[in-house]
Design a protein around this motif. Structure first.
Motif, PDB file in Angstrom:
ATOM      1  N   ARG A 169       0.838  -1.205   0.000  1.00 54.36           N
ATOM      2  CA  ARG A 169       0.000   0.000   0.000  1.00 54.36           C
ATOM      3  C   ARG A 169       0.876   1.260   0.000  1.00 54.36           C
ATOM      4  O   ARG A 169       0.621   2.200  -0.743  1.00 54.36           O
ATOM      5  CB  ARG A 169      -0.912  -0.032   1.225  1.00 54.36           C
ATOM      6  CG  ARG A 169      -1.914   1.095   1.305  1.00 54.36           C
ATOM      7  CD  ARG A 169      -2.888   0.793   2.460  1.00 54.36           C
ATOM      8  NE  ARG A 169      -3.894   1.805   2.563  1.00 54.36           N
ATOM      9  CZ  ARG A 169      -3.872   2.830   3.413  1.00 54.36           C
ATOM     10  NH1 ARG A 169      -2.854   2.957   4.264  1.00 54.36           N
ATOM     11  NH2 ARG A 169      -4.844   3.710   3.442  1.00 54.36           N
ATOM     12  N   ALA A 209      -5.309   2.225  -7.083  1.00 54.12           N
ATOM     13  CA  ALA A 209      -6.742   1.964  -6.941  1.00 54.12           C
ATOM     14  C   ALA A 209      -7.015   0.596  -6.304  1.00 54.12           C
ATOM     15  O   ALA A 209      -8.081   0.400  -5.709  1.00 54.12           O
ATOM     16  CB  ALA A 209      -7.428   2.073  -8.302  1.00 54.12           C
ATOM     17  N   LYS A 210      -6.067  -0.331  -6.401  1.00 61.41           N
ATOM     18  CA  LYS A 210      -6.221  -1.634  -5.730  1.00 61.41           C
ATOM     19  C   LYS A 210      -6.090  -1.502  -4.222  1.00 61.41           C
ATOM     20  O   LYS A 210      -6.633  -2.307  -3.476  1.00 61.41           O
ATOM     21  CB  LYS A 210      -5.160  -2.631  -6.229  1.00 61.41           C
ATOM     22  CG  LYS A 210      -5.391  -3.151  -7.616  1.00 61.41           C
ATOM     23  CD  LYS A 210      -4.477  -4.309  -7.966  1.00 61.41           C
ATOM     24  CE  LYS A 210      -3.024  -4.013  -7.711  1.00 61.41           C
ATOM     25  NZ  LYS A 210      -2.102  -4.993  -8.325  1.00 61.41           N
ATOM     26  N   HIS A 211      -5.350  -0.504  -3.773  1.00 65.68           N
ATOM     27  CA  HIS A 211      -5.045  -0.364  -2.346  1.00 65.68           C
ATOM     28  C   HIS A 211      -5.871   0.701  -1.627  1.00 65.68           C
ATOM     29  O   HIS A 211      -5.860   0.747  -0.397  1.00 65.68           O
ATOM     30  CB  HIS A 211      -3.557  -0.055  -2.166  1.00 65.68           C
ATOM     31  CG  HIS A 211      -2.683  -1.166  -2.639  1.00 65.68           C
ATOM     32  ND1 HIS A 211      -2.461  -2.307  -1.904  1.00 65.68           N
ATOM     33  CD2 HIS A 211      -2.003  -1.337  -3.801  1.00 65.68           C
ATOM     34  CE1 HIS A 211      -1.672  -3.123  -2.573  1.00 65.68           C
ATOM     35  NE2 HIS A 211      -1.376  -2.560  -3.733  1.00 65.68           N
ATOM     36  N   PHE A 212      -6.535   1.553  -2.386  1.00 62.96           N
ATOM     37  CA  PHE A 212      -7.311   2.648  -1.793  1.00 62.96           C
ATOM     38  C   PHE A 212      -8.697   2.667  -2.432  1.00 62.96           C
ATOM     39  O   PHE A 212      -8.804   2.595  -3.659  1.00 62.96           O
ATOM     40  CB  PHE A 212      -6.624   4.000  -2.050  1.00 62.96           C
ATOM     41  CG  PHE A 212      -5.256   4.096  -1.441  1.00 62.96           C
ATOM     42  CD1 PHE A 212      -5.102   4.540  -0.132  1.00 62.96           C
ATOM     43  CD2 PHE A 212      -4.130   3.721  -2.153  1.00 62.96           C
ATOM     44  CE1 PHE A 212      -3.841   4.612   0.447  1.00 62.96           C
ATOM     45  CE2 PHE A 212      -2.862   3.789  -1.591  1.00 62.96           C
ATOM     46  CZ  PHE A 212      -2.725   4.227  -0.283  1.00 62.96           C
ATOM     47  N   ASP A 213      -9.735   2.772  -1.597  1.00 62.29           N
ATOM     48  CA  ASP A 213     -11.059   2.909  -2.182  1.00 62.29           C
ATOM     49  C   ASP A 213     -11.150   4.269  -2.872  1.00 62.29           C
ATOM     50  O   ASP A 213     -10.238   5.094  -2.762  1.00 62.29           O
ATOM     51  CB  ASP A 213     -12.162   2.718  -1.130  1.00 62.29           C
ATOM     52  CG  ASP A 213     -12.199   3.791  -0.050  1.00 62.29           C
ATOM     53  OD1 ASP A 213     -11.805   4.948  -0.301  1.00 62.29           O
ATOM     54  OD2 ASP A 213     -12.639   3.468   1.070  1.00 62.29           O
ATOM     55  N   GLU A 214     -12.221   4.494  -3.575  1.00 57.81           N
ATOM     56  CA  GLU A 214     -12.331   5.703  -4.398  1.00 57.81           C
ATOM     57  C   GLU A 214     -12.162   6.990  -3.596  1.00 57.81           C
ATOM     58  O   GLU A 214     -11.478   7.922  -4.025  1.00 57.81           O
ATOM     59  CB  GLU A 214     -13.679   5.699  -5.127  1.00 57.81           C
ATOM     60  CG  GLU A 214     -13.715   6.635  -6.294  1.00 57.81           C
ATOM     61  CD  GLU A 214     -14.909   6.394  -7.186  1.00 57.81           C
ATOM     62  OE1 GLU A 214     -15.570   7.409  -7.529  1.00 57.81           O
ATOM     63  OE2 GLU A 214     -15.181   5.239  -7.527  1.00 57.81           O
ATOM     64  N   GLY A 215     -12.764   7.046  -2.417  1.00 61.45           N
ATOM     65  CA  GLY A 215     -12.656   8.247  -1.587  1.00 61.45           C
ATOM     66  C   GLY A 215     -11.244   8.486  -1.079  1.00 61.45           C
ATOM     67  O   GLY A 215     -10.724   9.597  -1.135  1.00 61.45           O
ATOM     68  N   ARG A 216     -10.608   7.446  -0.589  1.00 66.27           N
ATOM     69  CA  ARG A 216      -9.235   7.593  -0.072  1.00 66.27           C
ATOM     70  C   ARG A 216      -8.257   7.892  -1.211  1.00 66.27           C
ATOM     71  O   ARG A 216      -7.305   8.646  -1.025  1.00 66.27           O
ATOM     72  CB  ARG A 216      -8.817   6.354   0.704  1.00 66.27           C
ATOM     73  CG  ARG A 216      -9.638   6.201   1.986  1.00 66.27           C
ATOM     74  CD  ARG A 216      -8.927   5.389   3.027  1.00 66.27           C
ATOM     75  NE  ARG A 216      -9.798   5.035   4.125  1.00 66.27           N
ATOM     76  CZ  ARG A 216     -10.057   5.796   5.172  1.00 66.27           C
ATOM     77  NH1 ARG A 216      -9.540   6.991   5.256  1.00 66.27           N
ATOM     78  NH2 ARG A 216     -10.845   5.379   6.140  1.00 66.27           N
ATOM     79  N   LEU A 217      -8.502   7.321  -2.387  1.00 63.97           N
ATOM     80  CA  LEU A 217      -7.658   7.624  -3.539  1.00 63.97           C
ATOM     81  C   LEU A 217      -7.793   9.092  -3.927  1.00 63.97           C
ATOM     82  O   LEU A 217      -6.792   9.758  -4.214  1.00 63.97           O
ATOM     83  CB  LEU A 217      -8.012   6.712  -4.714  1.00 63.97           C
ATOM     84  CG  LEU A 217      -7.155   6.851  -5.967  1.00 63.97           C
ATOM     85  CD1 LEU A 217      -5.679   6.614  -5.668  1.00 63.97           C
ATOM     86  CD2 LEU A 217      -7.654   5.888  -7.041  1.00 63.97           C
TER      87      LEU A 217
END
Length: 147
Positions: free
Chosen positions: A82, A110-118
């Motif tokens: 991550r 994007a594999k490690h963070f959901d859309e909001g956190r990304l």
């Protein structure tokens, strides 16, 4: 405006609000500091490096991670997947060598963070790049930050 007044106060408050919101939304203060330190290394911003190295230590970032951050890609076992994805995205957004962020770098993040956190991670990278450019262009030396 003197060098001690780096920005118009309203602009400074706005940039500070963006940074704080992005960090809160990312939800990982230690990772946020690794990201801002890496961008600051790439941008040669001594003021931001000095400031964020201290903050990173307060958030429990290890000395080993701080020592090896400039060579994170070669430092296997020091950063988890991550963190590595976030650092790769930081470099891609900061440098924009090809004029865009490579799809593979974005997809890995994007594999490690959901859309909001990304979205917050990208906002944090943009925010520190803004700060780096302000501090470097104004030639603000390290040592002026006090929490």
């Amino acid at each position: 405006m003197s060098r001690t007044q780096v920005l118009d106060r309203e602009v400074g408050r706005t940039l500070s609000a963006l940074s704080a919101t992005a960090k809160r939304g990312l939800g990982d203060p230690a990772l946020a500091e690794l990201v801002v330190i890496r961008a600051s290394q790439l941008n040669h911003c001594a003021f931001c490096l000095d400031m964020h190295l201290g903050i990173a230590r307060e958030h429990g970032v290890s000395e080993k991670q701080l020592d090896l951050l400039a060579a994170w890609e070669e430092a296997e076992g020091v950063y988890d997947e991550r963190e590595r994805a976030a650092l790769a995205l930081t470099e891609a957004v900061t440098v924009l060598t090809d004029g865009f962020v490579p799809d593979a770098v974005y997809a890995d993040a994007a594999k490690h963070f959901d859309e909001g956190r990304l979205a917050h991670l990208i906002a944090l990278i943009v925010a520190i790049n803004n700060w780096n450019r302000v501090m470097v262009s104004r030639r603000i030396p390290p040592g002026g930050y006090t929490p």
